[in-house]
Design a protein around this motif. Structure first.
Motif, PDB file in Angstrom:
ATOM      1  N   PRO A  71      51.503 -15.081 -27.875  1.00 24.98           N
ATOM      2  CA  PRO A  71      52.500 -15.670 -28.770  1.00 24.98           C
ATOM      3  C   PRO A  71      52.844 -17.114 -28.423  1.00 24.98           C
ATOM      4  N   LEU A  72      52.844 -17.454 -27.116  1.00 19.08           N
ATOM      5  CA  LEU A  72      53.103 -18.837 -26.725  1.00 19.08           C
ATOM      6  C   LEU A  72      51.980 -19.738 -27.202  1.00 19.08           C
ATOM      7  N   LEU A  73      50.742 -19.330 -26.982  1.00 18.45           N
ATOM      8  CA  LEU A  73      49.617 -20.157 -27.405  1.00 18.45           C
ATOM      9  C   LEU A  73      49.592 -20.313 -28.923  1.00 18.45           C
ATOM     10  N   ASP A  74      49.921 -19.238 -29.641  1.00 19.05           N
ATOM     11  CA  ASP A  74      49.963 -19.327 -31.099  1.00 19.05           C
ATOM     12  C   ASP A  74      51.016 -20.335 -31.552  1.00 19.05           C
ATOM     13  N   ALA A  75      52.180 -20.307 -30.900  1.00 16.99           N
ATOM     14  CA  ALA A  75      53.254 -21.227 -31.264  1.00 16.99           C
ATOM     15  C   ALA A  75      52.873 -22.672 -30.968  1.00 16.99           C
ATOM     16  N   VAL A  76      52.200 -22.898 -29.834  1.00 19.33           N
ATOM     17  CA  VAL A  76      51.767 -24.250 -29.490  1.00 19.33           C
ATOM     18  C   VAL A  76      50.701 -24.737 -30.475  1.00 19.33           C
ATOM     19  N   GLU A  77      49.781 -23.856 -30.851  1.00 19.92           N
ATOM     20  CA  GLU A  77      48.740 -24.233 -31.794  1.00 19.92           C
ATOM     21  C   GLU A  77      49.322 -24.628 -33.143  1.00 19.92           C
ATOM     22  N   GLU A  78      50.430 -23.998 -33.537  1.00 23.93           N
ATOM     23  CA  GLU A  78      51.035 -24.277 -34.836  1.00 23.93           C
ATOM     24  C   GLU A  78      51.637 -25.675 -34.917  1.00 23.93           C
ATOM     25  N   ARG A  79      52.074 -26.215 -33.792  1.00 25.22           N
ATOM     26  CA  ARG A  79      52.774 -27.493 -33.858  1.00 25.22           C
ATOM     27  C   ARG A  79      52.079 -28.617 -33.111  1.00 25.22           C
ATOM     28  N   CYS A  80      50.845 -28.380 -32.663  1.00 20.70           N
ATOM     29  CA  CYS A  80      50.139 -29.400 -31.899  1.00 20.70           C
ATOM     30  C   CYS A  80      48.839 -29.769 -32.613  1.00 20.70           C
ATOM     31  N   PRO A  81      48.503 -31.051 -32.731  1.00 19.66           N
ATOM     32  CA  PRO A  81      47.238 -31.442 -33.354  1.00 19.66           C
ATOM     33  C   PRO A  81      46.061 -30.818 -32.623  1.00 19.66           C
ATOM     34  N   PRO A  82      45.123 -30.186 -33.351  1.00 20.93           N
ATOM     35  CA  PRO A  82      43.997 -29.510 -32.682  1.00 20.93           C
ATOM     36  C   PRO A  82      43.198 -30.434 -31.781  1.00 20.93           C
ATOM     37  N   THR A  83      43.092 -31.716 -32.152  1.00 23.00           N
ATOM     38  CA  THR A  83      42.298 -32.636 -31.335  1.00 23.00           C
ATOM     39  C   THR A  83      42.952 -32.921 -29.992  1.00 23.00           C
ATOM     40  N   ALA A  84      44.262 -32.662 -29.881  1.00 22.91           N
ATOM     41  CA  ALA A  84      44.978 -32.953 -28.643  1.00 22.91           C
ATOM     42  C   ALA A  84      45.146 -31.725 -27.759  1.00 22.91           C
ATOM     43  N   LEU A  85      44.816 -30.530 -28.278  1.00 24.43           N
ATOM     44  CA  LEU A  85      45.184 -29.291 -27.605  1.00 24.43           C
ATOM     45  C   LEU A  85      44.005 -28.662 -26.876  1.00 24.43           C
ATOM     46  N   ARG A  86      44.257 -28.202 -25.648  1.00 27.83           N
ATOM     47  CA  ARG A  86      43.304 -27.437 -24.863  1.00 27.83           C
ATOM     48  C   ARG A  86      44.036 -26.180 -24.386  1.00 27.83           C
ATOM     49  N   THR A  87      43.456 -25.006 -24.639  1.00 25.65           N
ATOM     50  CA  THR A  87      44.125 -23.757 -24.285  1.00 25.65           C
ATOM     51  C   THR A  87      43.176 -22.826 -23.536  1.00 25.65           C
ATOM     52  N   GLU A  88      43.768 -21.903 -22.809  1.00 27.64           N
ATOM     53  CA  GLU A  88      43.009 -20.802 -22.219  1.00 27.64           C
ATOM     54  C   GLU A  88      43.798 -19.524 -22.452  1.00 27.64           C
ATOM     55  N   ARG A  89      43.095 -18.515 -22.951  1.00 24.82           N
ATOM     56  CA  ARG A  89      43.711 -17.228 -23.253  1.00 24.82           C
ATOM     57  C   ARG A  89      43.240 -16.175 -22.260  1.00 24.82           C
ATOM     58  N   PHE A  90      44.179 -15.340 -21.816  1.00 29.72           N
ATOM     59  CA  PHE A  90      43.836 -14.221 -20.949  1.00 29.72           C
ATOM     60  C   PHE A  90      43.441 -12.997 -21.766  1.00 29.72           C
ATOM     61  N   ARG A  91      43.841 -12.979 -23.037  1.00 31.72           N
ATOM     62  CA  ARG A  91      43.490 -11.878 -23.935  1.00 31.72           C
ATOM     63  C   ARG A  91      42.979 -12.461 -25.238  1.00 31.72           C
ATOM     64  N   PRO A  92      42.115 -11.724 -25.936  1.00 30.93           N
ATOM     65  CA  PRO A  92      41.535 -12.266 -27.172  1.00 30.93           C
ATOM     66  C   PRO A  92      42.578 -12.450 -28.256  1.00 30.93           C
ATOM     67  N   LYS A  93      42.290 -13.401 -29.152  1.00 27.97           N
ATOM     68  CA  LYS A  93      43.139 -13.587 -30.319  1.00 27.97           C
ATOM     69  C   LYS A  93      43.083 -12.347 -31.195  1.00 27.97           C
TER      70      LYS A  93
END
Length: 313
Positions: free
Chosen positions: A194-216
């Protein structure tokens, strides 16, 4: 390329927070371990059916030891319980890696966002950003202050680190760090979905780097699986991948050995070069640009947009 795969021993076990255990690993006879960079993880082979991925969270300059930290998950599948209940100093564990699908790219400024055990890959990034002279801040949340790992290590960074335990501050104020990002800023985020989803919603994709411990979660209206053919360029074989079966399973059934680990599209171990065809990416590792390029795919979950793929296997 053959991954580094060896038996290491537990040198130290220390509490990093309530429910979080930090383990320091070394070679039994001493000696240097492979180099790694911030964002890297290793596969820890705990036993049959217990292979888990943990971020390296120590000092990359220390070639003698690797440090990981493991959150006990009461509703987990047994990996964290094994680490907490059975691994003590002197215990041997098999480790494979390191691999890095979350590298720290050069930038003049960073905004780091971590939730819970998601602090582990971020921790060495802070030291690297500091050493590079970059401007950076960290927003770090957890259920309680006691559950947040490595807060004593983070204290040395002063007010560049904002600790936000949910029982005191509520949900993370993402707007305070993500709104109005200056040009050239990269955002690194790791934590619960849920945190990563919230960050993805408000951050430009070109600026964002994420790592997930569980699949989307599967996207709404996801395509129905269809049968397709996979040609294995190096093996000279072709296999049929029916609906409901992964490329990984089909390839292994054909007798071709492939490195794999999570089977969920989160660790990147099974990433394979695509020579022809268009992958249907369903992983949680590749960036938007890497997906568009279509040069690699995670064969444990991704499929084919069409009738045929040619893979470098």
């Amino acid at each position: 390329m053959t991954a580094y795969d060896t038996e290491l021993v537990v040198e130290r076990c220390e509490p990093a927070a309530a429910g979080v255990r930090a383990l320091t690993l070394r070679r039994a006879g001493g000696g240097a371990l492979p180099a790694w960079e911030p964002g890297a993880h290793v596969d820890v082979l705990l036993g049959p059916g217990l292979e888990r991925q943990y971020s390296l969270c120590g000092d990359p300059a220390d070639r003698q030891t690797w440090r990981i930290a493991v959150l006990r998950e009461p509703d987990g599948r047994g990996g964290s319980a094994y680490v907490h209940d059975r691994l003590e100093p002197g215990a041997a564990v098999r480790v494979r890696g390191p691999r890095n699908h979350f590298p720290l790219e050069p930038a003049p400024r960073y905004r780091f966002v971590a939730g819970g055990i998601g602090i582990t890959p971020i921790l060495p990034m802070l030291a690297a950003a500091e050493a590079a002279g970059a401007e950076w801040t960290l927003l770090y949340g957890g259920r309680t202050r006691a559950s947040m790992a490595f807060t004593e290590e983070l204290a040395r960074y002063g007010d560049r680190v904002t600790l936000a335990p949910q029982d005191v501050t509520g949900l993370l104020d993402l707007g305070s760090v993500l709104d109005g990002l200056p040009d050239g800023t990269l955002v690194y985020c790791c934590g619960p979905g849920p945190l990563l989803d919230a960050v993805e919603e408000r951050c430009p994709p070109t600026a964002l780097r994420t790592e997930r411990f569980r699949p989307k979660e599967p996207r709404a209206g996801a395509d129905v699986d269809a049968e397709f053919e996979v040609e294995l360029a190096r093996s000279g074989r072709s296999v049929t991948v029916p609906p409901g079966r992964s490329v990984l399973d089909a390839v292994r059934a054909a007798g071709v050995e492939v490195l794999y680990s999570c089977t969920e599209g989160t660790c990147g171990t099974c990433e394979t070069d695509v020579l022809e065809g268009t992958p249907d990416h369903r992983d949680s590792v590749l960036t938007r640009e890497e997906r568009a390029a279509g040069q690699t795919m995670l064969i444990c979950v991704s499929r084919c947009r069409g009738r045929r793929l040619v893979l470098d296997l």
